[in-house]
Design an enzyme around this catalytic site. Structure first.
Site, PDB file in Angstrom:
ATOM      1  N   HIS A 116       1.275  -1.241  -0.121  1.00  0.00           N
ATOM      2  CA  HIS A 116      -0.097  -0.222  -0.219  1.00  0.00           C
ATOM      3  C   HIS A 116       0.746   0.695   0.219  1.00  0.00           C
ATOM      4  O   HIS A 116       2.494   0.934   0.774  1.00  0.00           O
ATOM      5  CB  HIS A 116      -1.182  -0.265   1.518  1.00  0.00           C
ATOM      6  CG  HIS A 116      -0.524  -0.211   2.416  1.00  0.00           C
ATOM      7  ND1 HIS A 116      -0.199   0.177   3.210  1.00  0.00           N
ATOM      8  CD2 HIS A 116      -0.254  -1.065   3.323  1.00  0.00           C
ATOM      9  CE1 HIS A 116       1.002   0.402   4.045  1.00  0.00           C
ATOM     10  NE2 HIS A 116       0.645  -0.653   4.194  1.00  0.00           N
TER      11      HIS A 116
HETATM   12  P1  TYD Z   1      -1.847  -2.989   7.780  1.00  0.00           P
HETATM   13  O1  TYD Z   1      -0.172  -1.305   8.185  1.00  0.00           O
HETATM   14  O2  TYD Z   1      -2.769  -3.210   6.813  1.00  0.00           O
HETATM   15  O3  TYD Z   1      -0.258  -4.190   7.367  1.00  0.00           O
HETATM   16  P2  TYD Z   1       0.770  -4.567   6.004  1.00  0.00           P
HETATM   17  O4  TYD Z   1       1.249  -3.059   5.567  1.00  0.00           O
HETATM   18  O5  TYD Z   1       2.177  -4.724   7.207  1.00  0.00           O
HETATM   19  O6  TYD Z   1       0.777  -6.027   5.284  1.00  0.00           O
HETATM   20  O7  TYD Z   1      -2.124  -3.454   9.242  1.00  0.00           O
HETATM   21  C1  TYD Z   1      -3.071  -5.055   8.993  1.00  0.00           C
HETATM   22  C2  TYD Z   1      -4.066  -3.969  10.250  1.00  0.00           C
HETATM   23  O8  TYD Z   1      -3.380  -3.894  11.806  1.00  0.00           O
HETATM   24  C3  TYD Z   1      -4.630  -3.289  10.069  1.00  0.00           C
HETATM   25  O9  TYD Z   1      -5.967  -3.811  10.047  1.00  0.00           O
HETATM   26  C4  TYD Z   1      -4.722  -1.907  11.313  1.00  0.00           C
HETATM   27  C5  TYD Z   1      -4.367  -2.685  12.204  1.00  0.00           C
HETATM   28  N1  TYD Z   1      -3.242  -1.510  13.199  1.00  0.00           N
HETATM   29  C6  TYD Z   1      -3.172  -1.220  13.366  1.00  0.00           C
HETATM   30  O10 TYD Z   1      -4.737  -0.995  14.329  1.00  0.00           O
HETATM   31  N2  TYD Z   1      -2.487  -0.081  14.292  1.00  0.00           N
HETATM   32  C7  TYD Z   1      -1.198   0.378  13.428  1.00  0.00           C
HETATM   33  O11 TYD Z   1      -0.246   1.624  13.081  1.00  0.00           O
HETATM   34  C8  TYD Z   1      -0.670  -0.077  12.358  1.00  0.00           C
HETATM   35  C9  TYD Z   1       0.255  -0.427  11.556  1.00  0.00           C
HETATM   36  C10 TYD Z   1      -2.047  -1.114  11.977  1.00  0.00           C
END
Ligand code: TYD
Length: 133
Positions: free
Chosen positions: A49
């Site tokens: 993303h």
């Molecule tokens: P995401 O940023 O999509 O993970 P990655 O990019 O590493 O694959 O986050 C995964 C999940 O965690 C998403 O549902 C939201 C949650 N999250 C939080 O609640 N707080 C945060 O600071 C982060 C980074 C994620």
């Protein structure tokens, strides 16, 4: 600003080495949030993303992984495998973390609180937005 590796101070000590980062000498933004990614099963990818506004700094505190950055036109890969440097990722760059080694630990600091509305999770939408600028 463009994505770049930032080398961190290394305080060598026979009792064990120490590194750090602090704003503004090592980091171009003030930290609002810290999170980490760990226990990544072999072959998994994380974080496909971009962010509309937030900037990040990514460090391999332990082990290694690759960060693939796309600017809307082309991609570039950065290998992170030491705890004394990290990758600065400005806003509006698509990024993917992959090729995690066993027991790797990715530390990420951001200048914004978590906000799902700041995510661009659709690559085609990202490319359109990135190329408008
Ligand atoms: P995401 O940023 O999509 O993970 P990655 O990019 O590493 O694959 O986050 C995964 C999940 O965690 C998403 O549902 C939201 C949650 N999250 C939080 O609640 N707080 C945060 O600071 C982060 C980074 C994620």
């Amino acid at each position: 600003m463009i994505p770049k590796i930032i080398e961190l101070p290394k305080i060598y000590d026979k009792r064990g080495n120490l590194s750090f980062f602090q704003y503004p000498s090592n980091l171009p933004f003030e930290i609002e949030r810290t999170y980490w990614v760990y226990d990544v099963p072999g072959g998994e990818k994380r974080g496909s993303h971009a962010f509309k506004e937030q900037q990040e700094f990514i460090i391999a505190l332990s082990g290694s992984f690759d960060v693939i950055i796309h600017d809307g036109k082309e991609e570039k890969s950065f290998s992170l495998n030491r705890s004394y440097y990290g990758l600065y990722v400005p806003k509006m760059y698509w990024r993917r973390l992959e090729n995690f080694s066993t027991n790797s630990l990715a530390l990420i600091v951001s200048d914004k609180p978590y906000n799902e509305n700041d995510y661009i999770r659709d690559f085609e939408e990202f490319k359109t937005l990135a190329n408008e600028k």
